[in-house]
Scaffold this active site. Structure first.
Site, PDB file in Angstrom:
ATOM      1  N   GLY A  45       0.821  -1.220   0.000  1.00 49.39           N
ATOM      2  CA  GLY A  45       0.000   0.000   0.000  1.00 49.39           C
ATOM      3  C   GLY A  45       0.843   1.252   0.000  1.00 49.39           C
ATOM      4  CB  CYS A  46       3.683   2.317   2.108  1.00 47.92           C
ATOM      5  SG  CYS A  46       2.768   2.214   3.662  1.00 47.92           S
ATOM      6  CB  THR A  47       5.248   0.395  -2.727  1.00 42.06           C
ATOM      7  OG1 THR A  47       6.151  -0.031  -1.704  1.00 42.06           O
ATOM      8  CG2 THR A  47       5.981   0.498  -4.057  1.00 42.06           C
ATOM      9  CB  ALA A  50       5.631   6.198  -2.279  1.00 44.16           C
TER      10      ALA A  50
END
Length: 152
Positions: A45-47, A50
């Site tokens: 999710g964070c990738t 970003a």
């Protein structure tokens, strides 16, 4: 205490991905900001989040805004993450979670994960929008719409 729309963001300092000291006073008062808190570098999710900010970064820059990502990962982790995905914006290391606490970012997933919250401020550091959702990809269009509204 959670910050609300209309509140001024608190002053903060942190190390960026290169281990250089960042002071929020260097940018607050100069341009609108998108400050997003995320759980962890190199997670799916964070990738996604970003890379979505990366892909639309020029749109934010064209509107005069800066994007800052904050998590409790180390500067070294941020350096690797930023370099791997060619992230053009500022990543800050909040190891002691002081910045997260000063914004009042709630935990997500029943308190198991650090929350994923995006704040949009005007150039004076006054919060104009807060978006709290674990759905990573939803943050970018919300933030961009808020910045467009600010500068129109």
């Amino acid at each position: 205490m959670e910050l609300k729309v209309g509140d001024k963001i608190p002053h903060f300092t942190a190390k960026d991905a290169n281990g250089v000291d960042f002071d929020s006073n260097s940018i607050v008062g100069k341009k609108p900001l998108v400050i997003y808190f995320y759980p962890k570098d190199n997670t799916p999710g964070c990738t996604t989040q970003a890379c979505s900010f990366r892909d639309q970064y020029e749109d934010f820059k064209d509107l005069g805004a800066e994007v800052i990502g904050i998590s409790s990962d180390s500067s070294a982790s941020h350096q690797k993450f930023s370099s791997q995905y060619k992230l053009p914006f500022i990543l800050l290391s909040d190891l002691d979670k002081k910045i997260r606490k000063s914004f009042g970012v709630p935990s997500g997933m029943f308190g198991l994960l650090p929350g994923r919250v995006t704040y949009v401020t005007d150039k004076d550091g006054i919060i104009q929008m807060i978006f709290d959702s674990m759905l990573a990809a939803k943050h970018i269009p919300k933030a961009l719409a808020a910045i467009k509204k600010l500068v129109s």
